[in-house]
Design an enzyme around this catalytic site. Structure first.
Site, PDB file in Angstrom:
ATOM      1  N   ARG A  51      -8.866   0.120   4.788  1.00  0.00           N
ATOM      2  CA  ARG A  51      -7.554   0.593   3.798  1.00  0.00           C
ATOM      3  C   ARG A  51      -6.899   0.413   3.404  1.00  0.00           C
ATOM      4  NH1 ARG A  51      -6.065   5.293   7.822  1.00  0.00           N
ATOM      5  NH2 ARG A  51      -4.658   5.809   5.610  1.00  0.00           N
TER       6      ARG A  51
ATOM      7  N   ILE B  37       8.414   6.028  17.075  1.00  0.00           N
ATOM      8  CA  ILE B  37       8.157   7.401  15.864  1.00  0.00           C
ATOM      9  C   ILE B  37       6.979   8.560  15.930  1.00  0.00           C
ATOM     10  CG2 ILE B  37       7.761   6.435  13.300  1.00  0.00           C
ATOM     11  CD1 ILE B  37      10.682   5.419  13.953  1.00  0.00           C
TER      12      ILE B  37
ATOM     13  N   ARG C   5       0.742  15.267  12.799  1.00  0.00           N
ATOM     14  CA  ARG C   5       2.049  14.145  12.243  1.00  0.00           C
ATOM     15  C   ARG C   5       1.930  16.029  11.190  1.00  0.00           C
ATOM     16  NH1 ARG C   5      -0.611   8.622  10.191  1.00  0.00           N
ATOM     17  NH2 ARG C   5       1.476   8.327   8.809  1.00  0.00           N
ATOM     18  N   PRO C   6       2.734  16.522  11.796  1.00  0.00           N
ATOM     19  CA  PRO C   6       3.093  17.654  10.665  1.00  0.00           C
ATOM     20  C   PRO C   6       3.469  17.345   9.165  1.00  0.00           C
ATOM     21  CG  PRO C   6       4.924  17.825  12.722  1.00  0.00           C
ATOM     22  CD  PRO C   6       4.105  15.997  12.729  1.00  0.00           C
ATOM     23  N   VAL C   7       3.708  17.901   8.069  1.00  0.00           N
ATOM     24  CA  VAL C   7       4.043  17.831   7.141  1.00  0.00           C
ATOM     25  C   VAL C   7       5.345  19.344   6.641  1.00  0.00           C
ATOM     26  CG1 VAL C   7       2.202  16.245   5.819  1.00  0.00           C
ATOM     27  CG2 VAL C   7       2.142  19.641   5.793  1.00  0.00           C
ATOM     28  N   ASP C   8       6.130  19.076   8.333  1.00  0.00           N
ATOM     29  CA  ASP C   8       6.928  21.031   7.920  1.00  0.00           C
ATOM     30  C   ASP C   8       7.895  20.156   7.042  1.00  0.00           C
ATOM     31  OD1 ASP C   8       7.216  18.635  10.260  1.00  0.00           O
ATOM     32  OD2 ASP C   8       8.876  20.075  10.743  1.00  0.00           O
ATOM     33  N   LEU C   9       8.151  19.168   7.575  1.00  0.00           N
ATOM     34  CA  LEU C   9       9.973  18.254   7.049  1.00  0.00           C
ATOM     35  C   LEU C   9       9.329  18.570   5.643  1.00  0.00           C
ATOM     36  CD1 LEU C   9      10.766  15.347   9.093  1.00  0.00           C
ATOM     37  CD2 LEU C   9      12.154  17.793   9.034  1.00  0.00           C
TER      38      LEU C   9
ATOM     39  N   CYS D 249      -4.849   8.641   9.413  1.00  0.00           N
ATOM     40  CA  CYS D 249      -4.720   7.598  10.664  1.00  0.00           C
ATOM     41  C   CYS D 249      -4.629   8.982  12.165  1.00  0.00           C
ATOM     42  CB  CYS D 249      -4.323   6.514  11.050  1.00  0.00           C
ATOM     43  SG  CYS D 249      -4.556   5.519  10.100  1.00  0.00           S
TER      44      CYS D 249
ATOM     45  N   ASP E 264       4.709   0.503  12.318  1.00  0.00           N
ATOM     46  CA  ASP E 264       3.404  -0.771  11.544  1.00  0.00           C
ATOM     47  C   ASP E 264       3.414  -1.133  11.395  1.00  0.00           C
ATOM     48  OD1 ASP E 264       3.119   1.885  10.585  1.00  0.00           O
ATOM     49  OD2 ASP E 264       3.245   1.446   8.239  1.00  0.00           O
TER      50      ASP E 264
ATOM     51  N   ARG F  39      -3.318  10.676   4.439  1.00  0.00           N
ATOM     52  CA  ARG F  39      -2.793  12.334   4.660  1.00  0.00           C
ATOM     53  C   ARG F  39      -1.778  11.463   3.568  1.00  0.00           C
ATOM     54  NH1 ARG F  39       1.242  13.819   8.009  1.00  0.00           N
ATOM     55  NH2 ARG F  39       3.813  13.864   7.541  1.00  0.00           N
TER      56      ARG F  39
ATOM     57  N   LYS G  59       1.045  -1.589  -0.144  1.00  0.00           N
ATOM     58  CA  LYS G  59      -0.059  -0.131   0.269  1.00  0.00           C
ATOM     59  C   LYS G  59       1.121   1.380  -0.199  1.00  0.00           C
ATOM     60  CE  LYS G  59      -2.232   1.806   4.193  1.00  0.00           C
ATOM     61  NZ  LYS G  59      -0.987   3.132   4.214  1.00  0.00           N
ATOM     62  N   ASN G  60       1.779   1.507   0.668  1.00  0.00           N
ATOM     63  CA  ASN G  60       2.384   2.909   0.755  1.00  0.00           C
ATOM     64  C   ASN G  60       3.493   2.972   0.008  1.00  0.00           C
ATOM     65  OD1 ASN G  60       1.082   2.802   3.650  1.00  0.00           O
ATOM     66  ND2 ASN G  60       3.249   2.574   5.022  1.00  0.00           N
TER      67      ASN G  60
HETATM   68  C1  UD1 Z   1       4.863   6.709   6.423  1.00  0.00           C
HETATM   69  C2  UD1 Z   1       3.647   4.669   6.179  1.00  0.00           C
HETATM   70  C3  UD1 Z   1       2.716   5.012   7.641  1.00  0.00           C
HETATM   71  C4  UD1 Z   1       4.355   5.077   8.683  1.00  0.00           C
HETATM   72  C5  UD1 Z   1       5.107   5.837   8.675  1.00  0.00           C
HETATM   73  C6  UD1 Z   1       6.705   5.565   9.269  1.00  0.00           C
HETATM   74  C7  UD1 Z   1       3.343   6.061   3.674  1.00  0.00           C
HETATM   75  C8  UD1 Z   1       2.212   5.850   3.091  1.00  0.00           C
HETATM   76  N1  UD1 Z   1       3.069   5.865   5.265  1.00  0.00           N
HETATM   77  O1  UD1 Z   1       4.257   7.873   7.057  1.00  0.00           O
HETATM   78  O2  UD1 Z   1       2.074   3.893   7.429  1.00  0.00           O
HETATM   79  O3  UD1 Z   1       3.800   4.518   9.728  1.00  0.00           O
HETATM   80  O4  UD1 Z   1       5.712   6.067   7.200  1.00  0.00           O
HETATM   81  O5  UD1 Z   1       6.945   4.086   9.424  1.00  0.00           O
HETATM   82  O6  UD1 Z   1       3.843   5.739   3.849  1.00  0.00           O
HETATM   83  N2  UD1 Z   1       7.167  14.197  10.978  1.00  0.00           N
HETATM   84  C9  UD1 Z   1       7.698  15.026  11.112  1.00  0.00           C
HETATM   85  N3  UD1 Z   1       7.061  16.081   9.882  1.00  0.00           N
HETATM   86  C10 UD1 Z   1       7.245  15.711   9.003  1.00  0.00           C
HETATM   87  C11 UD1 Z   1       7.285  14.873   8.468  1.00  0.00           C
HETATM   88  C12 UD1 Z   1       7.349  13.529   8.988  1.00  0.00           C
HETATM   89  O7  UD1 Z   1       7.827  15.534  12.454  1.00  0.00           O
HETATM   90  O8  UD1 Z   1       6.740  17.097   7.579  1.00  0.00           O
HETATM   91  C13 UD1 Z   1       7.648  12.919  11.815  1.00  0.00           C
HETATM   92  C14 UD1 Z   1       5.834  12.445  11.917  1.00  0.00           C
HETATM   93  O9  UD1 Z   1       5.351  13.220  12.862  1.00  0.00           O
HETATM   94  C15 UD1 Z   1       6.648  11.140  12.588  1.00  0.00           C
HETATM   95  C16 UD1 Z   1       7.955  10.452  12.015  1.00  0.00           C
HETATM   96  O10 UD1 Z   1       8.606  11.513  11.495  1.00  0.00           O
HETATM   97  O11 UD1 Z   1       6.880  11.284  13.836  1.00  0.00           O
HETATM   98  C17 UD1 Z   1       8.003  10.119  11.328  1.00  0.00           C
HETATM   99  O12 UD1 Z   1       6.844  10.607   9.892  1.00  0.00           O
HETATM  100  P1  UD1 Z   1       6.829   9.720   8.342  1.00  0.00           P
HETATM  101  O13 UD1 Z   1       8.155   8.874   8.637  1.00  0.00           O
HETATM  102  O14 UD1 Z   1       7.636  11.040   7.935  1.00  0.00           O
HETATM  103  O15 UD1 Z   1       5.591   8.900   8.072  1.00  0.00           O
HETATM  104  P2  UD1 Z   1       4.932   9.227   7.039  1.00  0.00           P
HETATM  105  O16 UD1 Z   1       5.596   9.202   5.773  1.00  0.00           O
HETATM  106  O17 UD1 Z   1       3.094  10.230   7.137  1.00  0.00           O
END
Ligand code: UD1
Length: 422
Positions: free
Chosen positions: A400, A330, A123-127, A118, A308, A94, A22-23
């Site tokens: 999902r 995580i 879960r921010p997207v700042d990065l 979920c 996961d 997300r 899926k991912n």
């Molecule tokens: C992806 C997977 C999800 C899995 C996760 C960690 C998909 C669709 N989903 O989620 O199933 O649980 O990897 O293996 O592939 N973070 C920030 N800022 C950001 C982005 C992330 O602070 O801009 C933090 C998140 O809150 C979290 C950590 O970084 O604590 C890791 O998240 P991330 O690896 O980005 O997870 P996803 O890509 O959302």
């Protein structure tokens, strides 16, 4: 709303086919936005999240055709006539944020709603945004939307992720394929889904080195072409079904399973007393006698133990001999399955990001509530090992990420059925 009824009935035996990830599929699909030429994905999983991504891509002007019952996805972004990813679609998932990088790289502008997904902590997207800024993107956050521009096109740059993020690495990687010059991504995620994405992008003509290591170097090209790419097997689905015979005994071969996708997880399974064997067609898991041993688990980015699989591993530990400590590093707030497992007789003490589980001899069936995707399947696993009937409510989370879960577990002897709700 549908529910799933599981009745614990002893050892399992047989084979379970593992679907495409899926991912991985959710990041491969937006890669279509990078090219005018068709992208065909084979071994796609049939899941509601994939439908959501299809709807999102179609709303942007891409064509998505399902073939072979959804196992093959033909994508084409010949004409992109809309550059706004709307809140109504994005809020459902997300991973929708993954259209931002490719759309910006190809069209020079994009407007994407901030995502939902979920409920497992903030879960921010700042990065994602910072990595795109390092490539020259101009970003503005207004009314819940990211407004992104790169008037003269993106340009290569160096960006070091302060923490490992799978999605941010994917977004940056896709965007960098069309940026001018060289992009270096440091402290990049090393997940198999990143390697799969890089392989697909290379098939489309991208120049990428180092995917699967923490430094990825991308040499931008003017345009990308079409490709056909098989989606990597789903390591989370694989790990989940490997836990089925571990928790209620028996022997199950997971077809298409690969040890390199689940090494850290297998190491913990072995330590718990579960045997994993590589076969010609996948991985065979067996547990014959007695209870498993308690083992400790720390979730980490790949190649560490995947977050996961934490909920599912907790279900196993609920019936282990001894006390195990599961540390979630995580995501915050990712123990929502614990109170539900406790309704089934599990002994769990959660303190912040650490859960201490004292195994019990038998769990007991109960009505429980699925709170997120992986939590819901952990309750099904627990139900397989419990005495009596477990009714898992709110299974839309499950749909999902798991295709035909009743069929796959039913075929190896589990007593499991879906009850359709109104
Ligand atoms: C992806 C997977 C999800 C899995 C996760 C960690 C998909 C669709 N989903 O989620 O199933 O649980 O990897 O293996 O592939 N973070 C920030 N800022 C950001 C982005 C992330 O602070 O801009 C933090 C998140 O809150 C979290 C950590 O970084 O604590 C890791 O998240 P991330 O690896 O980005 O997870 P996803 O890509 O959302």
């Amino acid at each position: 709303m549908d529910s799933i009824v599981v009745t614990g009935n002893g050892p399992l035996k047989g084979q379970i086919p593992i679907a495409g990830a899926k991912n991985a599929c959710l990041t491969l699909m937006p890669a279509t936005l990078l090219s005018e030429e068709p992208l065909t994905l084979t071994n796609a999983p049939r899941l509601s999240d994939i439908k959501t991504m299809s709807t999102l891509l179609q709303s942007l002007g891409a064509e998505v055709t399902q073939m072979q019952g959804g196992k093959v996805l033909a994508l084409s972004s010949h004409a992109l006539d809309n550059h706004v990813a709307d809140y109504d679609i994005v809020r459902k998932m997300r991973a929708s944020i993954l259209v931002l990088g490719p759309m910006l790289a190809r069209a020079g502008h994009a407007v994407v709603s901030l995502p939902g997904g979920c409920a497992i902590g903030a879960r921010p997207v700042d990065l994602h945004l910072k990595a795109l800024e390092a490539m020259g993107a101009e970003l503005d956050l207004r009314e819940g939307y990211v407004h992104a521009k790169a008037p003269g096109g993106l340009r290569g740059g160096t960006f070091e992720f302060p923490i490992v993020s799978v999605g941010a690495t994917e977004n940056a990687l896709m965007a960098a394929t069309l940026a001018k010059g060289t992009t270096v991504l440091k402290n990049a995620a090393r997940e198999p889904e990143i390697v799969d994405l890089a392989q697909c992008l290379r098939r489309m003509g991208a120049q990428i080195e180092g995917a699967g290591t923490s430094t990825i170097t991308i040499q931008g090209v003017d345009r990308l072409g079409g490709a056909t790419h098989p989606v990597v097997p789903d390591r989370i689905e694989l790990g989940t079904y490997m836990l089925a015979p571990a928790i209620c005994g028996g022997e199950v071969e997971c077809l298409g399973g690969r040890i390199d996708l689940v090494q850290a997880f297998c190491e913990r399974l072995n330590a718990a007393g579960v045997s994993v064997e590589e076969t010609e067609h996948g991985l065979k898991v067996s547990r014959q006698n007695g209870r498993v041993r308690a083992v400790d688990v720390i979730t980490e980015p790949f190649p560490g133990f995947p977050t996961d699989l934490q909920a599912q591993m907790m279900a196993l530990m609920c019936t282990a001999e001894g006390t195990s400590v599961l540390e979630e590093r995580i995501f915050e707030n990712r123990f929502m399955h614990a109170p539900e497992l406790m309704r089934m007789g599990a002994r769990i003490d959660v303190q912040g990001g650490t859960a201490t589980v004292t195994g019990v001899e038998h769990l007991k069936g109960a009505p429980v509530m699925a709170t997120d995707l992986r939590a819901s399947v952990s309750l099904i696993l627990a139900g397989l090992a419990a005495e009596g009937e477990t009714v898992v409510n709110r299974v839309y989370h499950l749909d999902r990420g798991y295709e035909s879960v009743e069929e796959k577990l039913g075929n190896v002897g589990a007593k499991i059925e879906r009850i359709s709700g109104q």
